[in-house]
Write a protein that holds these residues in place. Sequence first.
Motif, PDB file in Angstrom:
ATOM      1  N   LEU A 262     -26.587 -60.301 -85.445  1.00 40.32           N
ATOM      2  CA  LEU A 262     -25.550 -60.732 -84.528  1.00 40.32           C
ATOM      3  C   LEU A 262     -25.937 -60.312 -83.120  1.00 40.32           C
ATOM      4  N   THR A 263     -25.283 -60.894 -82.128  1.00 48.40           N
ATOM      5  CA  THR A 263     -25.481 -60.451 -80.754  1.00 48.40           C
ATOM      6  C   THR A 263     -24.142 -60.016 -80.174  1.00 48.40           C
ATOM      7  N   ILE A 264     -24.196 -59.320 -79.045  1.00 48.23           N
ATOM      8  CA  ILE A 264     -22.989 -58.802 -78.408  1.00 48.23           C
ATOM      9  C   ILE A 264     -22.454 -59.826 -77.419  1.00 48.23           C
ATOM     10  N   ARG A 265     -21.186 -60.193 -77.593  1.00 47.26           N
ATOM     11  CA  ARG A 265     -20.546 -61.110 -76.651  1.00 47.26           C
ATOM     12  C   ARG A 265     -19.906 -60.361 -75.494  1.00 47.26           C
ATOM     13  N   SER A 266     -19.238 -59.245 -75.798  1.00 39.50           N
ATOM     14  CA  SER A 266     -18.564 -58.524 -74.719  1.00 39.50           C
ATOM     15  C   SER A 266     -18.372 -57.049 -75.088  1.00 39.50           C
ATOM     16  N   ILE A 267     -18.255 -56.226 -74.049  1.00 39.44           N
ATOM     17  CA  ILE A 267     -17.932 -54.801 -74.179  1.00 39.44           C
ATOM     18  C   ILE A 267     -16.808 -54.515 -73.195  1.00 39.44           C
ATOM     19  N   THR A 268     -15.768 -53.837 -73.642  1.00 41.85           N
ATOM     20  CA  THR A 268     -14.628 -53.556 -72.777  1.00 41.85           C
ATOM     21  C   THR A 268     -15.079 -52.778 -71.549  1.00 41.85           C
ATOM     22  N   PRO A 269     -14.836 -53.300 -70.355  1.00 42.68           N
ATOM     23  CA  PRO A 269     -15.242 -52.602 -69.134  1.00 42.68           C
ATOM     24  C   PRO A 269     -14.614 -51.206 -69.049  1.00 42.68           C
ATOM     25  N   GLY A 270     -15.415 -50.246 -68.628  1.00 39.53           N
ATOM     26  CA  GLY A 270     -14.923 -48.885 -68.464  1.00 39.53           C
ATOM     27  C   GLY A 270     -14.929 -48.046 -69.714  1.00 39.53           C
ATOM     28  N   SER A 271     -15.220 -48.650 -70.870  1.00 39.73           N
ATOM     29  CA  SER A 271     -15.262 -47.887 -72.126  1.00 39.73           C
ATOM     30  C   SER A 271     -16.653 -47.322 -72.350  1.00 39.73           C
ATOM     31  N   THR A 272     -16.756 -46.375 -73.302  1.00 44.17           N
ATOM     32  CA  THR A 272     -18.036 -45.728 -73.633  1.00 44.17           C
ATOM     33  C   THR A 272     -18.256 -45.825 -75.131  1.00 44.17           C
ATOM     34  N   PRO A 273     -18.839 -46.937 -75.601  1.00 43.43           N
ATOM     35  CA  PRO A 273     -19.102 -47.057 -77.034  1.00 43.43           C
ATOM     36  C   PRO A 273     -20.124 -46.036 -77.513  1.00 43.43           C
ATOM     37  N   ILE A 274     -19.814 -45.364 -78.632  1.00 38.19           N
ATOM     38  CA  ILE A 274     -20.690 -44.375 -79.259  1.00 38.19           C
ATOM     39  C   ILE A 274     -21.032 -44.872 -80.651  1.00 38.19           C
ATOM     40  N   ILE A 275     -22.319 -45.092 -80.922  1.00 38.89           N
ATOM     41  CA  ILE A 275     -22.746 -45.719 -82.173  1.00 38.89           C
ATOM     42  C   ILE A 275     -22.402 -44.849 -83.371  1.00 38.89           C
ATOM     43  N   GLN A 276     -21.657 -45.418 -84.300  1.00 41.62           N
ATOM     44  CA  GLN A 276     -21.233 -44.735 -85.528  1.00 41.62           C
ATOM     45  C   GLN A 276     -20.540 -43.397 -85.247  1.00 41.62           C
ATOM     46  N   HIS A 736     -22.530 -73.241 -75.569  1.00 39.82           N
ATOM     47  CA  HIS A 736     -22.640 -72.102 -76.469  1.00 39.82           C
ATOM     48  C   HIS A 736     -21.281 -71.805 -77.112  1.00 39.82           C
ATOM     49  N   PHE A 737     -21.270 -71.681 -78.424  1.00 35.28           N
ATOM     50  CA  PHE A 737     -20.040 -71.369 -79.143  1.00 35.28           C
ATOM     51  C   PHE A 737     -20.381 -70.488 -80.340  1.00 35.28           C
ATOM     52  N   ALA A 738     -19.440 -69.659 -80.739  1.00 31.68           N
ATOM     53  CA  ALA A 738     -19.641 -68.748 -81.861  1.00 31.68           C
ATOM     54  C   ALA A 738     -19.055 -69.338 -83.130  1.00 31.68           C
ATOM     55  N   SER A 739     -19.755 -69.118 -84.250  1.00 36.74           N
ATOM     56  CA  SER A 739     -19.237 -69.504 -85.561  1.00 36.74           C
ATOM     57  C   SER A 739     -18.506 -68.347 -86.222  1.00 36.74           C
ATOM     58  N   ASN A 740     -18.507 -67.194 -85.577  1.00 35.41           N
ATOM     59  CA  ASN A 740     -17.718 -66.042 -86.024  1.00 35.41           C
ATOM     60  C   ASN A 740     -17.760 -64.987 -84.932  1.00 35.41           C
ATOM     61  N   LEU A 741     -16.677 -64.234 -84.800  1.00 37.59           N
ATOM     62  CA  LEU A 741     -16.594 -63.102 -83.885  1.00 37.59           C
ATOM     63  C   LEU A 741     -15.981 -61.928 -84.618  1.00 37.59           C
ATOM     64  N   GLN A 761     -21.059 -61.580 -82.178  1.00 37.47           N
ATOM     65  CA  GLN A 761     -20.927 -63.009 -82.433  1.00 37.47           C
ATOM     66  C   GLN A 761     -22.067 -63.515 -83.311  1.00 37.47           C
ATOM     67  N   PHE A 762     -21.729 -64.503 -84.162  1.00 44.28           N
ATOM     68  CA  PHE A 762     -22.748 -65.231 -84.899  1.00 44.28           C
ATOM     69  C   PHE A 762     -22.942 -66.566 -84.191  1.00 44.28           C
ATOM     70  N   LEU A 763     -24.166 -66.807 -83.748  1.00 41.22           N
ATOM     71  CA  LEU A 763     -24.496 -68.027 -83.034  1.00 41.22           C
ATOM     72  C   LEU A 763     -25.377 -68.889 -83.919  1.00 41.22           C
ATOM     73  N   SER A 764     -24.874 -70.035 -84.311  1.00 42.70           N
ATOM     74  CA  SER A 764     -25.623 -70.935 -85.178  1.00 42.70           C
ATOM     75  C   SER A 764     -26.690 -71.678 -84.389  1.00 42.70           C
ATOM     76  N   ARG A 765     -27.558 -72.343 -85.103  1.00 40.38           N
ATOM     77  CA  ARG A 765     -28.592 -73.148 -84.455  1.00 40.38           C
ATOM     78  C   ARG A 765     -27.980 -74.211 -83.552  1.00 40.38           C
TER      79      ARG A 765
END
Length: 779
Positions: A262-276, A736-741, A761-765
């Motif tokens: 999958l790829t990243i569509r968006s990250i909430t501005p001002g937040s600090t994502p910490i993996i797992q 560009h459109f996503a087949s799942n988010l 997002q899942f981006l199809s062919r």
Amino acid sequence: MRGKSMFMAVVTAGAVASQPALAQTAAPAATGEQAQGLEEIIVTAQKRDQNMQSVPVSVTALTADALAKQRIGAFTDLTRAAASLTITQQTNATSSSINLRGIGTYAFSISVEPSVAVIVDDMPVVQQAQAFSNLSDLARIEVLKGPQGTLFGKAASAGVVNIVTQDPTDHFTGRASVTAATDSDYRVEAGLSGPVGDSVGYRVSGFYHSYAGNMRNLTDGSLLNDEESYGGRVKVKFQPSDGFSYTINGSYALLRQAGTGLTIRSITPGSTPIIQNVAGVPLSGQLGGITPGAGNYATRVDTPGSTISKTSTISGRGVLDLGSASLISVTSFQDWRYNFRADVDGTAADVNAVLTNGAVHGGIVQSGPYHSTSFTQELRLASQGRGRLKYLLGAFYADSNTDRSFQRGPVALLSAWDGQAGSQSAAAFAQLEYAVPTGTTFTGGLRFNHEHISAAYTNTLSNATPATCVAGTAACRGTHNDDVVTWKGSISQQLHRGVMAYASVATGYKGWAYDVSSGFTPARANGTTGPVKAEHSTAYELGIKSRFLDNRVQLNVTGFWTDYNNFQGQSAVVVNNAIQLVLNNVGRVRTKGIEGEFSAKPTNWLRFDASAAYTEAGIRSFMGAQAYSGQLASSASCTTAAASGLCSFQDRSGGRLPNSPRFKFNIGATGEVPLGQSGAKGTFTLNYQHQSSVNFDLLGNPLTVQGAYGVLNGSVGLETGNITLSLFANNLFNTHFASNLSDSFSSMGGTATNPAHVINQFLSRDSQRYAGIKLGYKF
């Protein structure tokens, strides 16, 4: 090109071959005037050959010719032609969902039946994931909308996709085609058909498909979401007399992916994502070269996901002509093997090294094989002739089993288990039609189904206990029996030549199910949470089917209203004072709307096709639903707040079902223009598909919304003699459109004060523009 040389050698030895163009199960027109108009399409929506326009069922039928012209080569392509159909895609096909009129399957368990049954040559597939493969050598595809349980059984609570492959021909014929596209997609299809003596016919077909992928893994430079697949089908038809025939149908298909993601569509501005949620592993360190957005086709993962799927089938179909009736027997066996590997954290971060002080490296990975087998036997007695009374009597038996192993780790989110799910069902069904002289036809159908389901689960972690299903725990095995009657009634009226109106009422059923997935406990076996109750539906339809203007215009319109009770879905419950995400009956659902299909052939060389659907697919009652990722306690729908400031449970009553656009339409034009006196002709197609916005989350996360979009496709070609050549372009405006988010809030350290919503997002062919060329030959 693994396996390519061997496969192509087999195809070449068989000769040449086929993507059928005109073998479309279309009856010849009765007059010269009709011959210039729309063809008559024969369907088996009621398990007998009937003109589509006389069947009181909402059905979209695509002939072989239509499939070829619209370049429908994969199951997911069907959404371009059927306005009521949507597909929610995942990197793991077992988590993907086929949805009709907004109704799909929202569950992880191997015991849950699909809401939309997929039938291939009278054989129902066991797991819906088997449908996501190449479509080759087809006679037609029928999309039957609404509950179809009376004739097609308990796994058709939302509808049926009925796939019919080509039969052997009584004359020697062959076809071959090669397709190449600018996104490194290559396809070869081949086939041969003809007679052997006076009483035997054969058909051999095969395909090879290779696709490089559409997502770049910046960690090693490889492409993800690739595909290599190949397969073949052999049909042999024995007809020792005019009154008896028997067809043996065998197929094999293999699909392999070297990497998924999958790829990243968006990250909430001002937040600090910490993996797992691991301190010292921020997501920001993994974003080099990645710009989140709808057009982001780049990612970084250290364990590219992989997939391998193998399907083998064998079936026999016998037809005995008894004079006033036909006796039909269909016996089938299928074997499906599937294995996958997925990077759970979705990054290249060395999470394990942080957790183990460098003793273990890498990220969190999950994997595990599936193995499903199914034996079915159906026997039908169908009346023949044009009498006022028509009947269909049948009996059906199925024995299906699925085994699955699952592993996740190696350090965090540990899970390891083996699960089994079985289903044995026996049914008897009947349908009667009676036509009166006024042009009115009454139809009634009834089905009795008995089902025995079973489940077993073994937790293979070293710290497993009887409470968590350690090996040998009898309480982690369960069985359940159920009997159910479904029925359908309809009345149709011939209003004028070529114009028929109908009304129908039908009930549907989706069987009891065990939640065979991570976290299984004795309570899920025969305790407080499982097996979950069967899902029941009642559907009402009003429709009109019409052809007019010398058979050059067709307009079909259907209004529908379907209520679902005990709707099955994945949600949270409180078990032993802890929240668990489990399969349960989430409440009541209603889908209602109107569908229309239009075809016109104003001249002999030009044809227009269009379909549209307005659908209100809503949740009538869903009290105690789990909160969506990161839902604040202050939100209006929150009913139970946590001390953290987040919501624990909400009332989803009144919400919409996932991936159900309120409005969707397709419109297309096809032309064939003669070029001089040589018999050559130029061809063109133009197709536009549009849909309104959808939310991919059953729980209503406002961040998982794909906005409205439209896609334009087109092609031009030349046909001369036995050769066809076409140039095509997909997604001309590069929309560009996503087949799942999905939202990774909980696995990225999200809190009420750190709203770390990372939307994947899942981006199809088809979400990118590409062009190609196709060369075909036939004899």
